[in-house]
Design a protein around this motif. Structure first.
Motif, PDB file in Angstrom:
ATOM      1  N   PRO A 176     -14.105   9.424 -12.352  1.00 46.83           N
ATOM      2  CA  PRO A 176     -15.395   9.961 -11.920  1.00 46.83           C
ATOM      3  C   PRO A 176     -15.336  11.374 -11.380  1.00 46.83           C
ATOM      4  O   PRO A 176     -16.293  12.112 -11.488  1.00 46.83           O
ATOM      5  N   ARG A 177     -14.238  11.780 -10.774  1.00 52.29           N
ATOM      6  CA  ARG A 177     -14.181  13.123 -10.192  1.00 52.29           C
ATOM      7  C   ARG A 177     -12.807  13.717 -10.433  1.00 52.29           C
ATOM      8  O   ARG A 177     -11.791  13.007 -10.416  1.00 52.29           O
ATOM      9  N   THR A 225     -21.600  16.379 -15.730  1.00 55.55           N
ATOM     10  CA  THR A 225     -21.544  15.188 -14.883  1.00 55.55           C
ATOM     11  C   THR A 225     -22.936  14.832 -14.379  1.00 55.55           C
ATOM     12  O   THR A 225     -23.874  15.625 -14.448  1.00 55.55           O
ATOM     13  N   ARG A 252     -13.143   3.808 -18.182  1.00 52.47           N
ATOM     14  CA  ARG A 252     -14.046   4.965 -18.237  1.00 52.47           C
ATOM     15  C   ARG A 252     -13.327   6.192 -17.710  1.00 52.47           C
ATOM     16  O   ARG A 252     -12.364   6.074 -16.939  1.00 52.47           O
ATOM     17  N   ARG A 278     -20.122  11.573 -11.811  1.00 54.71           N
ATOM     18  CA  ARG A 278     -19.455  10.903 -12.917  1.00 54.71           C
ATOM     19  C   ARG A 278     -19.754  11.637 -14.217  1.00 54.71           C
ATOM     20  O   ARG A 278     -20.833  12.205 -14.371  1.00 54.71           O
ATOM     21  N   ASP A 299     -17.243  19.462  -8.675  1.00 58.11           N
ATOM     22  CA  ASP A 299     -18.512  19.049  -9.248  1.00 58.11           C
ATOM     23  C   ASP A 299     -19.634  19.376  -8.268  1.00 58.11           C
ATOM     24  O   ASP A 299     -19.463  19.276  -7.051  1.00 58.11           O
ATOM     25  N   ASP A 336     -10.730   4.928 -15.058  1.00 55.00           N
ATOM     26  CA  ASP A 336     -11.351   4.081 -14.047  1.00 55.00           C
ATOM     27  C   ASP A 336     -11.990   2.903 -14.767  1.00 55.00           C
ATOM     28  O   ASP A 336     -13.132   2.974 -15.198  1.00 55.00           O
TER      29      ASP A 336
END
Length: 750
Positions: free
Chosen positions: A494-495, A693, A491, A697, A127, A488
């Motif tokens: 995030p990465r 992202t 959700r 996230r 990212d 997570d």
């Protein structure tokens, strides 16, 4: 493009959960534990033998046969039905056995009976937000154990500056324009050629730097203005101006640094050949009197080599597919070095080499600035700011902890291994018997195709059917308890680097039935059409397959299975699978509902759907005890004994299985979706939008994964996909180009 269900999904393999149920007496050990397969030297009294007739009705066209590549490699390969000497269609019994063994493997949560060897960690596209954490370094020593000593070149002590009322980060490496193209004016005596001669990769220089705010307003960066070699006083090389300059910091630093080029030497004067918007390289420097030193573990050092070799693999794949025909895009420096290593690949970092480091979480504040005075730990080494990264663990690492790797010795045989046979992939030297291979207890007889209808096509092209990319394996990961997508707190993770970590499991690839094409004659449009992709060319024929003929929908194939000396639970489970009414999710069961198995090519496109059933009177089995009694009484002449009712799974076991995630997932894949929503691949446009992202996230509504097959069906929807954006990476004032090198990466089991 609307709602859709993913054409590729996964069935969780929760072997530890199954073992706990065995320990609690709720599932039979014969199906859900590993142990040595019995020998073939005798028939055991309580085991079963006999024959089972199969009737296989094609619910969609069946495409099978050897794939022949075009002679020049520039056209689509072709596939034709295999024929015998009299011209009859041949369906290999191994195809039927493979179909049955896959279903049995999923039902019994068995080990993977085949797994592409991937001892090395996979890689992923990083990212852009991760680039703000990277710290340049220079290797100062290579130790005998493969570990490295290095010094951090963390840039200036100024880590953030004020801009538009907020603090923004300062990039740790300075930007050096490579020639005339860019926001600065090249004024160096001797111009471009002298600039190139002065700034070879790895060369030590004295530089003057000026600080500018990037056009996005998200960060600031140092721009090289003056250059000097050795003890020479730096001379002006670039005139940089504009409103984005920060006057307070103009020309504050006179630093010594090292040139870091991602472009190869031959492209030093034309970095845009690497990718169109590339105009800059980097200078690694530090204003610390004594650079901070770190020790890098062999495993982290190995990660750099893995990333480099992933670029090489991608390059070689692109050349094989000739996707670069007519293009000028070049390989970056690290790719060239990996290619030069041939089979050995990239040699790894050496003394004096430069790279980027990602440090442990304890080294950063919330704004990604470095905390001074702590012991820094390098957790990743990478060659480019925005590019590929290596996951922390390989598929083998996760598979070993999960207990799904193909067996390495006879005592590790799972249910599918014992019933269908196995070959140890890496048998140790001197291994014998079951530590090398074991013959299965199910044999498939000749497949009768006399009732099959053959349709001769006009050379129809299937939609692209590319092999799964190893780098996409994270889409087949599940958690270790529920079999759902790793998350997570509900959700999306995030990465990407939070995939392939302990506690995650490999799933079994599954292709849900496309109910919308069931019963249709001819190759369905969904299997041959290529949806338009905005801004993209139509896929080349080289990634497609031309079908000359196929077995038509409605065709009936028959064969006979021979089972020898199988446990009663093994036979009961096999017969359960051969009743298509059992392959239906509990929520969909009616008197007429049936599920299906899959065979042949084009499963993700909806092809190869087969209704497998046992005709009336098709089960003729008996126990070893019954056979022995028949011989003793002379009523079982030549082993012919009366058929006895076969064993079945108890209601209690069926009730437990009905609630297991892996069984529910298998049933949903076998039955498909009844909501009328199409089953298809995610388009490239949707995939780009889904990968968006913000600060590391997924954006709201992005980061979606295929809905777990065990859960109530929920279509995916990537609404209003944004057009492809340029790389938001460090660059010159008012520009959105990037400095980092460019490259990409890019089965059955994951």
């Amino acid at each position: 493009m609307g709602e859709f269900h993913s054409a590729v999904n996964r069935i969780p393999v929760l072997r530890r959960a199954a073992a706990r149920l065995v320990d609690g007496g709720r599932l039979p050990a014969a199906l859900f534990t590993d142990h040595e397969a019995a020998g073939h030297d005798r028939l055991h009294p309580r085991r079963w033998s006999g024959t089972i007739d199969l009737r296989m009705t094609l619910m969609t066209p069946l495409v099978l046969g050897e794939q022949d590549a075009s002679p020049d490699g520039r056209q689509a390969g072709t596939v034709r039905l295999p024929r015998d000497t009299s011209g009859g269609v041949v369906v290999p019994p191994t195809m039927v056995k493979g179909m049955l063994s896959r279903a049995y493997e999923a039902l019994t949560a068995s080990r993977f009976r085949a797994l592409q060897p991937r001892a090395d960690r996979l890689t992923y596209r990083s990212d852009a937000a991760d680039s703000l954490r990277l710290v340049p370094l220079r290797v100062t020593r290579v130790n005998e154990d493969g570990s490295l000593e290095a010094e951090l070149l963390a840039g200036s002590s100024t880590q953030t500056v004020s801009h538009d009322g907020k603090r923004i980060p300062v990039m740790r490496a300075a930007a050096m324009q490579t020639g005339y193209k860019g926001s600065a004016t090249l004024v160096l005596d001797g111009r471009g050629r002298r600039l190139t001669a002065m700034t070879h990769h790895g060369k030590q220089l004295r530089c003057h730097l000026a600080l500018y705010v990037h056009g996005s307003g998200r960060y600031a960066f140092w721009h090289v203005t003056h250059l000097g070699v050795g003890e020479a006083e730096p001379e002006e090389a670039f005139t940089v101006g504009g409103e984005s300059a920060i006057p307070k910091y103009m020309n504050e630093y006179d630093v010594t640094g090292y040139v870091y080029r991602t472009a190869s030497d031959q492209d030093a004067e034309q970095p845009w050949l690497l990718y169109e918007k590339k105009r800059y390289e980097r200078v690694f420097f530090t204003t610390e009197k004594e650079p901070l030193t770190v020790t890098i573990t062999p495993e982290v050092a190995r990660g750099y080599t893995i990333v480099a070799n992933s670029y090489r693999e991608q390059r070689e794949e692109e050349e094989r597919r000739q996707v670069r025909a007519g293009r000028t895009q070049r390989a970056n420096r690290v790719t060239e070095k990996a290619l030069a290593g041939k089979e050995a690949g990239h040699p790894g970092l050496a003394e004096g080499d430069l790279a980027y480091a990602l440090l442990g979480e304890e080294s950063y504040r919330e704004d990604n600035t470095l905390i001074r005075g702590v012991a820094h730990k390098v957790v990743q080494l990478v060659p480019t700011m925005i590019g590929r990264r290596a996951y922390d663990f390989s598929p083998q690492d996760l598979g070993r902890a999960q207990g799904v790797l193909p067996l390495a010795s006879r005592c590790e045989a799972s249910a599918a291994d014992r019933l269908f046979g196995y070959v140890v992939q890496d048998a140790p030297e001197g291994a014998v018997g079951g530590d090398v291979a074991a013959r299965g207890r199910v044999a498939v007889g000749v497949v009768d195709t006399s009732q099959a209808q053959v349709t001769r096509g006009r050379g129809e092209l299937l939609a692209p059917l590319l092999s799964p990319k190893p780098a996409s394996a994270r889409r087949f990961l599940t958690d270790s308890e529920t079999g759902r997508t790793p998350a997570d707190g509900g959700r999306p993770l995030p990465r990407p680097r939070l995939f392939f970590i302990p506690g995650q499991y490999l799933g079994l690839a599954a292709y849900p039935v496309h109910r919308g094409v069931l019963g249709r004659k001819g190759l369905p449009r969904e299997a041959t059409s290529v949806p338009p992709q905005e801004g993209l060319d139509v896929p080349a024929d080289t990634v497609r397959l031309r079908v000359r003929d196929w077995l038509e929908t409605g065709s009936v194939l028959t064969c006979r299975l021979r089972v020898d000396d199988v446990e009663p639970e093994e036979l009961a489970a096999l017969l359960w699978l051969l009743d298509p009414r059992n392959l239906v999710p509990a929520s969909e069961r009616t008197g007429q509902a049936v599920g299906f198995m899959r065979m042949g090519l084009g499963k993700p496109l909806g092809l190869g759907v087969v209704k497998v059933e046992v005709p009336e009177g098709g089960v003729r089995v008996h126990t070893g005890q019954a056979l022995a009694d028949g011989y003793r009484s002379l009523e079982g002449c030549l082993g012919v004994v009366p058929t006895t009712p076969p064993p079945t799974l108890s209601d209690g076991v069926l009730d437990v299985l009905d609630r297991r995630p892996w069984v529910r997932a298998m049933q949903r894949a076998a039955y498909g979706y009844t909501d009328g929503v199409p089953v298809r691949y995610m388009s490239l446009k949707e995939n780009r939008a889904n990968n968006q992202t913000e600060e590391g996230r997924p954006k709201k509504g992005r980061g979606q994964s295929p809905t777990p097959l065990a859960d109530p069906p929920r279509p995916l929807s990537i609404e209003n996909p944004a057009r492809r954006q340029g790389r938001q990476v460090p660059g010159p004032p008012q520009r959105r180009g990037g400095y980092g090198g460019r490259g990409g990466h890019g089965g059955r089991r994951w």
